[in-house]
Write an enzyme that holds these catalytic residues in place. Structure first.
Site, PDB file in Angstrom:
ATOM      1  N   HIS A 182       0.904  -1.477   0.057  1.00 26.35           N
ATOM      2  CA  HIS A 182      -0.143  -0.068  -0.235  1.00 26.35           C
ATOM      3  C   HIS A 182       0.673   1.491   0.325  1.00 26.35           C
ATOM      4  CE1 HIS A 182      -3.247  -2.472   0.319  1.00 26.35           C
ATOM      5  NE2 HIS A 182      -3.444  -2.677   1.746  1.00 26.35           N
TER       6      HIS A 182
HETATM    7 ZN   LIG Z   1      -3.709  -6.964   2.914  1.00 31.56          ZN
END
Ligand SMILES: [Zn+2]
Length: 679
Positions: A182
């Protein structure tokens, strides 16, 4: 238990004392990238694959300052995995690869200098500053060890990738945290600080003879950071299988995580998203995705190395992912990926929040890396949502990958001068003519402008409706085409393609019994307009008010098939009292579509529960949910699994009409519990 990994003297890189690293870019420390050519010859001496493992217990130091709140990204995650690998004797068979801190010039192959500087500064922030800074980002916690752990995690993945490329090991598992996928170019996000996999891929490309990298991300979440890092890079494939829910699942970027995000510029087709529309996906769905999309594309791409963002939050038992991938399922995916790139495969831990699930899943992957076969899976039976998703992915990606042919046609592909005629329009014309010449059904004139525009020739009724005591109100999807497409284009072999329409069977039965009919054909939609159900509901209300109320039959039967069921439920809500008075039986056959529900109001939902038979395939996702009175009386029918609605109608025809006739003869609804037993 002492979880230290031994040193790795004699390995072809120079270790740097972690704490002595300068904290800004421009360091004079260098990692020694040896020339891969010479050490590759080591490969020839291997009798069996060697599997590397990266683990450093100091990565546990990154923790949540709110000690009273349990955070799912628990430092114990890497410990339990390591213990599992050790306790089962696998660790002894692996080659320890020592983690070291990533250098600024390495991290900045992906991240900005600002990002590096920010992470570095966190080492000297007060607790208040750490909490304040963490709160400014999306799902991040920080402490004074975060920067060190993040550098170690990222550097660990780099070292393992190097060991694979240099031939020290064939493949390997990086048991690292914090995770990375992320992490954005300029900010930490979603428990991730540096994008470990993206940085490692860029290091390999910069320092070795590695041109093409295939990144497979099976973490339950979309790897937004990794996708962005390579979005315009034609030499890196980023392929992610993730829970999507139309953009409602984390990280929640609707456009970025959908199958329509395909890469930019020269890299179109190099981003491949397989977005699950819901939780509950199983081994079968993942293996299906691998067989249909991941592996064909990977073979066509022919990467030099494969890196997996190996989160285990799609595993059975994960509290966040809520999918059901078994350790064996992860083993099979690992096994398939091992066939690529001379077996050069690196698995790097990302998410995964059930300690038991992640350790079992990681172990299954490690065993496959070590050369064991993955344990047997049951028969592969993907669910309907999976197959729909894969279909959309293939439609979208077939333009860029020969292996996914035939290439799907889009109207913008039309050449200048070519005439486009919508098949739905051709079908409407054919249907109107046929319904009249064969059955004397006449198109209902639609006075309202908007309804007329959208539904002309789609609603027909018996010409003598006003004389009928029993009227069927039948709302169904348009006929199907079953087409024989050519191998490399989707042009249809006309002589071997057919229109399939079951509705005629129903019309003949209804008219044969001297009943009246109002027949509504629901047109197909390519990109479902938001107000589709509203428009269709308006049409049904118009028909109810102008045909049923005006001709006043004694008994009405409602039948919904396919997408029209939801609008039919909408009609029931809008004309509740009139419907409860006239309708003696309702049959709903939603097919793969959602199960419609009426208003929760007690009188209406009780009436609906007693009156409506909802016939569903046994593998409909609805069976995993809580059934309520307002959903009607639902029956599970094994034989309907994965069947087109048109075929369901044939299958259900005889039982349905004997049930309806019984009600018409007895004068009231049959006991719905009997119906369930019959099916
Ligand atoms: Zn994840």
């Amino acid at each position: 238990m002492d979880m230290d990994i031994d040193g790795t003297d004699g390995k072809p890189y120079v270790l740097i004392e972690p704490r002595k690293l300068p904290i800004t870019k421009g360091s004079r420390n260098r990692v020694n990238y040896t020339n891969g050519e010479s050490s590759n010859s080591l490969l020839g001496t291997f009798l069996e694959p060697k599997t590397g493992i990266v683990y450093d217990k100091r990565m546990r130091y990154h923790g949540n300052l709110h000690e009273d709140e349990h955070h799912p990204e628990d430092p114990k995650r890497i410990t339990v995995i390591q213990e599992k690998i050790k306790d089962t004797g696998c660790l002894n068979r692996m080659v320890p690869i020592k983690a070291r801190e990533v250098l600024p010039e390495e991290a900045c192959l992906v991240h900005t200098e600002d990002h590096w500087d920010f992470v570095t500064k966190t080492a000297h922030m007060s607790d208040n500053e750490l909490i304040k800074n963490a709160d400014e980002y999306n799902s991040i916690y920080l402490n004074n060890e975060t920067a060190f752990c993040a550098r170690l995690s990222c550097g660990g993945v780099i070292e393992l990738c190097k060991a694979v490329v240099e031939g020290t090991v064939t493949n390997g598992f990086a048991n690292v945290r914090p995770p990375g996928h992320h992490a954005e170019l300029n900010e930490p996000m979603g428990f991730c600080i540096f994008n470990n996999v993206a940085v490692a891929a860029q290091c390999l490309r910069k320092h070795y003879n590695v041109e093409k990298v295939f990144i497979l991300d099976w973490d339950i979440h979309h790897g937004n950071g990794t996708q962005k890092a390579f979005y315009n890079d034609p030499n890196v494939v980023y392929c992610s299988i993730h829970r999507y829910e139309n953009g409602h699942f984390y990280p929640g970027d609707k456009a970025l995580a959908n199958y329509t995000a395909i890469g930019g510029g020269e890299a179109k087709g190099k981003t491949i998203n397989i977005p699950w529309p819901r939780a509950g996906m199983k081994d079968s769905d993942y293996i299906f995705a691998f067989n249909k999309v991941v592996m064909p594309i990977a073979y066509e791409f022919s990467p030099d190395i494969v890196i997996v963002s190996a989160g285990f939050d799609a595993a059975e038992g994960d509290p966040i992912g809520e999918n059901h991938v078994s350790p064996s399922g992860f083993g099979h995916m690992t096994h398939m990926l091992k066939t690529l790139a001379d077996g050069k495969l690196i698995l790097a831990l990302e998410g995964g929040y059930n300690l038991d699930s992640i350790s079992k899943s990681a172990l299954a992957c490690v065993k496959v890396l070590l050369g064991e076969p993955p344990s047997k899976l049951g028969p592969i039976k993907p669910n309907q949502d999976c197959m729909e998703t894969i279909h959309q992915v293939i439609r979208t990606q077939s333009k860029y990958w020969n292996c996914l042919a035939p290439v799907y046609y889009a109207t913008e592909d039309r050449l200048p001068g070519q005439l486009l005629v919508d098949m739905a329009e051709m079908l409407k014309m054919y249907r109107t003519r046929n319904l009249y010449s064969k059955y004397k059904l006449i198109p209902v004139p639609l006075s309202d402008g908007k309804l007329g525009q959208r539904f002309t020739n789609l609603a027909c009724c018996s010409g003598d409706l006003f004389r009928k005591e029993v009227v069927f109100f039948f709302v169904h999807d348009m006929a199907d085409f079953r087409a024989d497409t050519r191998a490399t284009s989707n042009s249809i072999n006309v002589s071997n393609s057919y229109m399939i329409d079951t509705v005629y069977l129903y019309i003949e039965t209804i008219l044969g019994n001297e009943h009246g009919i109002i027949d509504v054909d629901v047109p197909p939609v390519v990109n479902q307009p938001k107000n589709e159900n509203q428009d269709l509901k308006d049409l049904l209300i118009f028909l109810w008010d102008n045909l049923i109320e005006a001709t006043n039959p004694k008994k009405v039967i409602l039948i919904g098939a396919g997408r029209g069921c939801r609008s039919l439920a909408g009609l029931i809500n809008e004309r509740d009292y009139s419907i409860m008075e006239k309708v003696v039986c309702t049959i709903m056959i939603p097919g793969p579509n959602e199960v419609p529900s009426v208003s929760k109001r007690t009188d209406l939902s009780t009436w609906y529960h007693n009156n409506a038979n909802v016939l569903l395939p046994a593998n409909h996702p609805f069976w995993d949910k809580k059934m309520k009175r307002e959903h009607g009386s639902c029956s599970k029918i094994e034989d309907l699994n994965n069947m087109p609605v048109q075929d369901m109608l044939v299958h259900l025809h005889n039982d349905m009409f004997s049930h309806i006739n019984q009600i018409l003869v007895n004068g009231g609804p049959a006991n719905s519990s009997n119906e369930e037993g019959n099916n």
